[in-house]
Motif scaffolding. Sequence first.
Motif, PDB file in Angstrom:
ATOM      1  N   ASP A   1       0.674  -1.269  -0.150  1.00 28.70           N
ATOM      2  CA  ASP A   1      -0.117   0.111  -0.052  1.00 28.70           C
ATOM      3  C   ASP A   1       0.863   1.243   0.066  1.00 28.70           C
ATOM      4  O   ASP A   1       0.564   2.297  -0.870  1.00 28.70           O
ATOM      5  N   SER A   2       1.759   1.361   0.852  1.00 27.82           N
ATOM      6  CA  SER A   2       2.835   2.331   0.925  1.00 27.82           C
ATOM      7  C   SER A   2       3.521   2.640  -0.550  1.00 27.82           C
ATOM      8  O   SER A   2       3.593   3.786  -1.066  1.00 27.82           O
ATOM      9  N   MET A   3       3.787   1.470  -1.090  1.00 28.70           N
ATOM     10  CA  MET A   3       4.741   1.440  -2.476  1.00 28.70           C
ATOM     11  C   MET A   3       3.442   2.220  -3.399  1.00 28.70           C
ATOM     12  O   MET A   3       3.985   2.979  -4.433  1.00 28.70           O
ATOM     13  N   ARG A   4       2.290   1.726  -3.457  1.00 30.70           N
ATOM     14  CA  ARG A   4       1.190   2.242  -4.246  1.00 30.70           C
ATOM     15  C   ARG A   4       1.212   3.630  -4.250  1.00 30.70           C
ATOM     16  O   ARG A   4       1.141   4.529  -5.222  1.00 30.70           O
ATOM     17  N   GLN A   5       1.045   4.381  -2.939  1.00 35.48           N
ATOM     18  CA  GLN A   5       0.839   5.446  -2.607  1.00 35.48           C
ATOM     19  C   GLN A   5       2.133   6.389  -3.060  1.00 35.48           C
ATOM     20  O   GLN A   5       1.697   7.465  -3.932  1.00 35.48           O
ATOM     21  N   SER A   6       3.168   5.904  -2.830  1.00 29.01           N
ATOM     22  CA  SER A   6       4.546   6.583  -3.317  1.00 29.01           C
ATOM     23  C   SER A   6       4.618   6.765  -4.909  1.00 29.01           C
ATOM     24  O   SER A   6       4.922   7.571  -5.397  1.00 29.01           O
ATOM     25  N   ALA A   7       4.264   5.497  -5.567  1.00 30.49           N
ATOM     26  CA  ALA A   7       4.328   5.654  -7.014  1.00 30.49           C
ATOM     27  C   ALA A   7       3.307   6.655  -7.388  1.00 30.49           C
ATOM     28  O   ALA A   7       3.521   7.544  -8.440  1.00 30.49           O
ATOM     29  N   ARG A   8       2.071   6.492  -7.064  1.00 31.22           N
ATOM     30  CA  ARG A   8       1.014   7.534  -7.367  1.00 31.22           C
ATOM     31  C   ARG A   8       1.435   8.873  -7.307  1.00 31.22           C
ATOM     32  O   ARG A   8       1.178  10.047  -7.877  1.00 31.22           O
ATOM     33  N   ALA A   9       2.059   9.179  -6.053  1.00 29.36           N
ATOM     34  CA  ALA A   9       2.669  10.485  -5.919  1.00 29.36           C
ATOM     35  C   ALA A   9       3.781  11.049  -6.724  1.00 29.36           C
ATOM     36  O   ALA A   9       4.020  12.216  -6.924  1.00 29.36           O
ATOM     37  N   LEU A  10       4.483  10.158  -7.375  1.00 26.16           N
ATOM     38  CA  LEU A  10       5.424  10.524  -8.261  1.00 26.16           C
ATOM     39  C   LEU A  10       4.805  10.610  -9.685  1.00 26.16           C
ATOM     40  O   LEU A  10       5.461  11.119 -10.672  1.00 26.16           O
ATOM     41  N   GLY A  11       3.649  10.059 -10.132  1.00 30.03           N
ATOM     42  CA  GLY A  11       3.010  10.042 -11.317  1.00 30.03           C
ATOM     43  C   GLY A  11       2.426  11.323 -11.732  1.00 30.03           C
ATOM     44  O   GLY A  11       2.039  12.293 -10.892  1.00 30.03           O
ATOM     45  N   HIS A  12       2.497  11.632 -13.043  1.00 33.97           N
ATOM     46  CA  HIS A  12       2.126  12.960 -13.415  1.00 33.97           C
ATOM     47  C   HIS A  12       1.222  12.809 -14.980  1.00 33.97           C
ATOM     48  O   HIS A  12       1.464  12.697 -15.741  1.00 33.97           O
ATOM     49  N   PRO A  13      -0.038  12.434 -14.396  1.00 33.86           N
ATOM     50  CA  PRO A  13      -0.988  12.034 -15.575  1.00 33.86           C
ATOM     51  C   PRO A  13      -1.272  13.215 -16.472  1.00 33.86           C
ATOM     52  O   PRO A  13      -1.595  12.695 -17.766  1.00 33.86           O
ATOM     53  N   ASN A  14      -1.171  14.541 -16.248  1.00 32.76           N
ATOM     54  CA  ASN A  14      -1.437  15.504 -17.350  1.00 32.76           C
ATOM     55  C   ASN A  14      -0.301  16.150 -17.690  1.00 32.76           C
ATOM     56  O   ASN A  14      -0.184  17.181 -17.905  1.00 32.76           O
ATOM     57  N   ALA A  15       0.801  15.079 -17.505  1.00 32.00           N
ATOM     58  CA  ALA A  15       2.245  15.897 -17.985  1.00 32.00           C
ATOM     59  C   ALA A  15       2.218  16.558 -19.357  1.00 32.00           C
ATOM     60  O   ALA A  15       2.724  17.490 -19.436  1.00 32.00           O
ATOM     61  N   THR A  16       1.715  15.647 -20.369  1.00 30.87           N
ATOM     62  CA  THR A  16       1.976  16.354 -21.709  1.00 30.87           C
ATOM     63  C   THR A  16       1.004  17.646 -21.706  1.00 30.87           C
ATOM     64  O   THR A  16       1.512  18.676 -22.295  1.00 30.87           O
ATOM     65  N   ALA A  17       0.004  17.658 -21.283  1.00 36.91           N
ATOM     66  CA  ALA A  17      -0.945  18.867 -21.393  1.00 36.91           C
ATOM     67  C   ALA A  17      -0.142  20.063 -20.804  1.00 36.91           C
ATOM     68  O   ALA A  17      -0.271  21.159 -21.087  1.00 36.91           O
ATOM     69  N   ASP A  18       0.400  19.868 -19.463  1.00 33.31           N
ATOM     70  CA  ASP A  18       1.062  20.861 -18.779  1.00 33.31           C
ATOM     71  C   ASP A  18       2.319  21.162 -19.452  1.00 33.31           C
ATOM     72  O   ASP A  18       2.511  22.507 -19.504  1.00 33.31           O
ATOM     73  N   ILE A  19       3.012  20.490 -20.115  1.00 34.92           N
ATOM     74  CA  ILE A  19       4.033  20.774 -21.027  1.00 34.92           C
ATOM     75  C   ILE A  19       3.438  21.675 -22.379  1.00 34.92           C
ATOM     76  O   ILE A  19       4.185  23.011 -22.295  1.00 34.92           O
ATOM     77  N   VAL A  20       2.523  21.164 -22.713  1.00 37.26           N
ATOM     78  CA  VAL A  20       1.814  22.064 -23.735  1.00 37.26           C
ATOM     79  C   VAL A  20       1.799  23.551 -23.461  1.00 37.26           C
ATOM     80  O   VAL A  20       1.803  24.441 -24.037  1.00 37.26           O
ATOM     81  N   ALA A  21       0.979  23.705 -22.356  1.00 40.14           N
ATOM     82  CA  ALA A  21       0.298  24.761 -21.829  1.00 40.14           C
ATOM     83  C   ALA A  21       1.748  25.879 -21.498  1.00 40.14           C
ATOM     84  O   ALA A  21       1.566  26.887 -21.732  1.00 40.14           O
ATOM     85  N   CYS A  22       2.707  25.038 -20.747  1.00 44.97           N
ATOM     86  CA  CYS A  22       3.881  26.028 -20.519  1.00 44.97           C
ATOM     87  C   CYS A  22       4.400  26.635 -21.658  1.00 44.97           C
ATOM     88  O   CYS A  22       4.808  27.657 -21.873  1.00 44.97           O
ATOM     89  N   LEU A  23       4.475  25.810 -23.035  1.00 47.37           N
ATOM     90  CA  LEU A  23       5.260  26.147 -24.087  1.00 47.37           C
ATOM     91  C   LEU A  23       4.415  27.208 -24.803  1.00 47.37           C
ATOM     92  O   LEU A  23       4.985  28.211 -25.266  1.00 47.37           O
ATOM     93  N   GLN A  24       2.859  27.038 -24.544  1.00 49.64           N
ATOM     94  CA  GLN A  24       2.030  27.922 -25.327  1.00 49.64           C
ATOM     95  C   GLN A  24       2.328  29.200 -24.656  1.00 49.64           C
ATOM     96  O   GLN A  24       2.280  30.331 -25.141  1.00 49.64           O
ATOM     97  N   ARG A  25       2.425  29.419 -23.175  1.00 48.33           N
ATOM     98  CA  ARG A  25       2.840  30.556 -22.439  1.00 48.33           C
ATOM     99  C   ARG A  25       4.029  31.359 -22.879  1.00 48.33           C
ATOM    100  O   ARG A  25       3.733  32.460 -23.156  1.00 48.33           O
ATOM    101  N   ILE A  26       4.802  30.537 -23.055  1.00 50.05           N
ATOM    102  CA  ILE A  26       6.123  30.780 -23.335  1.00 50.05           C
ATOM    103  C   ILE A  26       6.132  31.530 -24.876  1.00 50.05           C
ATOM    104  O   ILE A  26       6.753  32.606 -25.127  1.00 50.05           O
ATOM    105  N   ALA A  27       5.734  30.876 -25.880  1.00 51.50           N
ATOM    106  CA  ALA A  27       5.323  31.322 -27.048  1.00 51.50           C
ATOM    107  C   ALA A  27       4.675  32.665 -27.180  1.00 51.50           C
ATOM    108  O   ALA A  27       4.869  33.582 -28.115  1.00 51.50           O
ATOM    109  N   ALA A  28       3.553  32.775 -26.371  1.00 54.55           N
ATOM    110  CA  ALA A  28       2.760  33.923 -26.427  1.00 54.55           C
ATOM    111  C   ALA A  28       3.425  35.128 -25.737  1.00 54.55           C
ATOM    112  O   ALA A  28       3.112  36.239 -26.115  1.00 54.55           O
ATOM    113  N   SER A  29       4.390  34.936 -24.703  1.00 55.37           N
ATOM    114  CA  SER A  29       4.866  36.004 -24.046  1.00 55.37           C
ATOM    115  C   SER A  29       6.106  36.649 -24.935  1.00 55.37           C
ATOM    116  O   SER A  29       6.899  37.541 -24.699  1.00 55.37           O
ATOM    117  N   SER A  30       6.756  35.617 -26.148  1.00 55.84           N
ATOM    118  CA  SER A  30       7.906  36.478 -26.805  1.00 55.84           C
ATOM    119  C   SER A  30       7.384  37.146 -28.159  1.00 55.84           C
ATOM    120  O   SER A  30       6.247  37.391 -28.359  1.00 55.84           O
TER     121      SER A  30
END
Length: 168
Positions: A139-168
């Motif tokens: 159970d502890s290992m499951r919780q630790s794994a989930r804490a390391l997971g980033h299920p929305n990583a791709t969307a977060d990266i795209v949003a970050c890149l869009q903010r950078i592109a919009a500010s340049s």
Amino acid sequence: QAVVEALPTLLNELDLAVLHVTGKKLYEETLTALDERDPNLRQHPFYRHMPYSAQMPALLTLADIAICRAGSLSLSEMYVCGIPTILVPYPYAAADHQRKNALASVRSGASRMIEDADCTGSRLTDELRTLLHTPNLMDSMRQSARALGHPNATADIVACLQRIAASS
């Protein structure tokens, strides 16, 4: 090799269902090893082997634990799914990055690690037996794994890149 060596114990003593994804390069070698170990293993009702699966997300939803290498993509899948892992880092990975990934995952509490040279059927069985008989640790290992997971990583990266592109 270690999985094939451990299979009789995993299937018959520990009563596990095993899905063995070998990789395309090792599939035929694995079939030969299975036949040499015990020709009936390939037909065991709780054992499936395959060279590859394009359906890993679906398969991972069924997993209670995974034994795998320690590449970043494999680990990210395990973390998002909250799967405890026994990691066997590929010893020839560039800059020893798999070992470094595995050590970080062990430190976080999501994984256990077996060095490739030490990964035998009996060592694998011992690690699995320990985890399966220690539900609080799992159970502890499951919780630790989930804490390391980033299920929305791709969307977060795209949003970050869009903010950078919009500010340049």
